[in-house]
Design a protein around this motif. Structure first.
Motif, PDB file in Angstrom:
ATOM      1  N   GLY A   1      -3.570  19.658  12.935  1.00  0.00           N
ATOM      2  CA  GLY A   1      -3.315  20.778  12.033  1.00  0.00           C
ATOM      3  C   GLY A   1      -1.964  21.408  12.281  1.00  0.00           C
ATOM      4  O   GLY A   1      -1.173  21.625  11.354  1.00  0.00           O
ATOM      5  N   HIS A   2      -1.661  21.683  13.545  1.00  0.00           N
ATOM      6  CA  HIS A   2      -0.352  22.246  13.884  1.00  0.00           C
ATOM      7  C   HIS A   2       0.766  21.255  13.556  1.00  0.00           C
ATOM      8  O   HIS A   2       1.823  21.636  13.048  1.00  0.00           O
TER       9      HIS A   2
ATOM     10  N   THR B   1      -1.527  15.508  -0.752  1.00  0.00           N
ATOM     11  CA  THR B   1      -1.755  16.764  -0.016  1.00  0.00           C
ATOM     12  C   THR B   1      -1.153  16.774   1.381  1.00  0.00           C
ATOM     13  O   THR B   1      -1.438  17.694   2.153  1.00  0.00           O
ATOM     14  N   VAL B   2      -0.320  15.800   1.715  1.00  0.00           N
ATOM     15  CA  VAL B   2       0.180  15.694   3.088  1.00  0.00           C
ATOM     16  C   VAL B   2       0.844  16.989   3.550  1.00  0.00           C
ATOM     17  O   VAL B   2       0.726  17.378   4.717  1.00  0.00           O
ATOM     18  N   ILE B   3       1.531  17.683   2.643  1.00  0.00           N
ATOM     19  CA  ILE B   3       2.154  18.966   3.005  1.00  0.00           C
ATOM     20  C   ILE B   3       1.771  20.064   2.021  1.00  0.00           C
ATOM     21  O   ILE B   3       2.341  21.156   2.060  1.00  0.00           O
ATOM     22  N   ALA B   4       0.791  19.815   1.164  1.00  0.00           N
ATOM     23  CA  ALA B   4       0.465  20.753   0.089  1.00  0.00           C
ATOM     24  C   ALA B   4      -0.046  22.088   0.621  1.00  0.00           C
ATOM     25  O   ALA B   4       0.393  23.163   0.179  1.00  0.00           O
ATOM     26  N   PHE B   5      -1.001  22.059   1.546  1.00  0.00           N
ATOM     27  CA  PHE B   5      -1.586  23.312   2.030  1.00  0.00           C
ATOM     28  C   PHE B   5      -0.603  24.144   2.847  1.00  0.00           C
ATOM     29  O   PHE B   5      -0.517  25.367   2.649  1.00  0.00           O
ATOM     30  N   PRO B   6       0.163  23.540   3.769  1.00  0.00           N
ATOM     31  CA  PRO B   6       1.183  24.353   4.449  1.00  0.00           C
ATOM     32  C   PRO B   6       2.191  24.953   3.477  1.00  0.00           C
ATOM     33  O   PRO B   6       2.617  26.103   3.648  1.00  0.00           O
ATOM     34  N   MET B   7       2.542  24.210   2.450  1.00  0.00           N
ATOM     35  CA  MET B   7       3.503  24.712   1.471  1.00  0.00           C
ATOM     36  C   MET B   7       2.935  25.887   0.690  1.00  0.00           C
ATOM     37  O   MET B   7       3.631  26.876   0.438  1.00  0.00           O
TER      38      MET B   7
ATOM     39  N   LEU C   1       5.393  18.922  10.269  1.00  0.00           N
ATOM     40  CA  LEU C   1       5.792  17.835   9.368  1.00  0.00           C
ATOM     41  C   LEU C   1       6.285  18.415   8.044  1.00  0.00           C
ATOM     42  O   LEU C   1       7.269  17.935   7.474  1.00  0.00           O
ATOM     43  N   TYR C   2       5.598  19.442   7.569  1.00  0.00           N
ATOM     44  CA  TYR C   2       6.036  20.133   6.343  1.00  0.00           C
ATOM     45  C   TYR C   2       7.431  20.709   6.523  1.00  0.00           C
ATOM     46  O   TYR C   2       8.305  20.547   5.665  1.00  0.00           O
ATOM     47  N   ARG C   3       7.662  21.354   7.653  1.00  0.00           N
ATOM     48  CA  ARG C   3       8.982  21.936   7.918  1.00  0.00           C
ATOM     49  C   ARG C   3      10.059  20.856   7.980  1.00  0.00           C
ATOM     50  O   ARG C   3      11.223  21.083   7.595  1.00  0.00           O
ATOM     51  N   ALA C   4       9.695  19.686   8.473  1.00  0.00           N
ATOM     52  CA  ALA C   4      10.677  18.609   8.585  1.00  0.00           C
ATOM     53  C   ALA C   4      11.048  18.025   7.237  1.00  0.00           C
ATOM     54  O   ALA C   4      12.194  17.657   6.987  1.00  0.00           O
TER      55      ALA C   4
ATOM     56  N   ALA D   1       8.034  13.927  16.640  1.00  0.00           N
ATOM     57  CA  ALA D   1       8.428  15.278  17.045  1.00  0.00           C
ATOM     58  C   ALA D   1       7.466  16.314  16.471  1.00  0.00           C
ATOM     59  O   ALA D   1       7.133  17.303  17.133  1.00  0.00           O
ATOM     60  N   ALA D   2       7.003  16.089  15.236  1.00  0.00           N
ATOM     61  CA  ALA D   2       6.037  16.999  14.625  1.00  0.00           C
ATOM     62  C   ALA D   2       4.724  16.984  15.396  1.00  0.00           C
ATOM     63  O   ALA D   2       4.107  18.033  15.632  1.00  0.00           O
TER      64      ALA D   2
END
Length: 268
Positions: free
Chosen positions: A252-253, A190-196, A258-261, A30-31
């Protein structure tokens, strides 16, 4: 004090209060789908942003070939993915704004430079660059251990030595194995580090620690995401890297979604 801010952020939120969700394979897909929808929303603009990747990759290829560094050509291309999460900052911001129902312009992307989390983002970007350098040095050492100081005279000669000799195949095996461990370490941390960091001024320590906890809580989904990233990078690289103008923005999007999930937006 500034150094502490880069490491710990300014929110004062304890790391243990960042809630991690457990997700499934469907959430990963879904991501990716949401990332593709973000891309389709304005392809002309995204093409401009996405061209950063193939152009940079082509420059790396030209530099490696011209400098008689053919043995580092493939480590360079694979290592380029290590710093990809940092280069996708603009894409995260676009997805963040679309999520909030906001429009965006190029000025909105440039405005990231005023983010209070920018020092932390840059610090983590520098760390990833250092990992890339270490990977290239390691790859060079692996090559030297099998081929010594011999430099291939042409690309065809290099490929022949790699595929048609026992020491070439051994070098390939160890190169892939060591590269895999580099990739896993970077993915997990870093899988969600930068978006966070873009979403919250939480500091490098919290962002990395949260990425690791998210990976440990969701090992199979994160592994699937890593496989998707690797697969789309290969697919995008085949037509002279031009395909990266599509695959990299989608990834990238997708990383933002994925971070939001995986990270709850509420704080307990």
């Amino acid at each position: 004090m500034a150094t502490f801010h880069v490491w710990a952020g300014s929110t004062g939120v304890e790391r243990s209060r960042v809630v991690i969700r457990e997700i499934g394979i469907a959430d990963v897909l879904a991501a990716l789908k949401a990332g593709a929808e973000d891309f389709r929303a304005s392809p002309s603009h995204y093409l401009f942003l996405g061209l950063i990747y193939p152009v940079a990759g082509a420059l790396l290829m030209a530099w490696a070939s011209g400098a008689n560094l053919l043995p580092l050509l493939f480590p360079l291309l694979s290592g380029f993915a290590l710093v990809g999460p940092f280069a996708a900052l603009g894409l995260y911001e676009i997805s963040r704004r679309r999520e909030q129902g906001l429009s965006w312009t190029f000025e909105d992307i440039v405005a990231i430079r005023r983010s209070p989390a920018l020092p932390s983002i840059l610090a983590l970007g520098v760390l990833l660059t250092m990992v890339l350098v270490v990977w290239l040095l390691t790859a060079q050492q692996i090559y030297a251990s099998y081929f010594g100081e011999v430099i291939p005279t042409s690309f065809a000669n290099f490929i022949s030595g790699v595929l048609e000799t026992s020491h070439g195949r051994a070098m390939t095996f160890w190169g892939i194995l060591v590269g895999f461990f580099f990739a896993v370490a970077v993915l997990a941390s870093t899988v969600i580090a930068f978006p966070m960091l873009l979403d919250r001024d939480c500091g490098v320590a919290t962002a990395v620690e949260t990425s690791i906890r998210a990976t440990l809580a969701n090992p199979l989904p994160v592994a699937l995401w890593g496989a998707i990233v690797a697969g789309l990078l290969v697919v995008g690289s085949i037509p002279l890297l031009v395909g990266l103008a599509i695959t990299m923005p989608i990834l990238g999007h997708g990383t933002w979604h994925l971070y939001r999930a995986m990270v709850a937006s509420d704080r307990r």
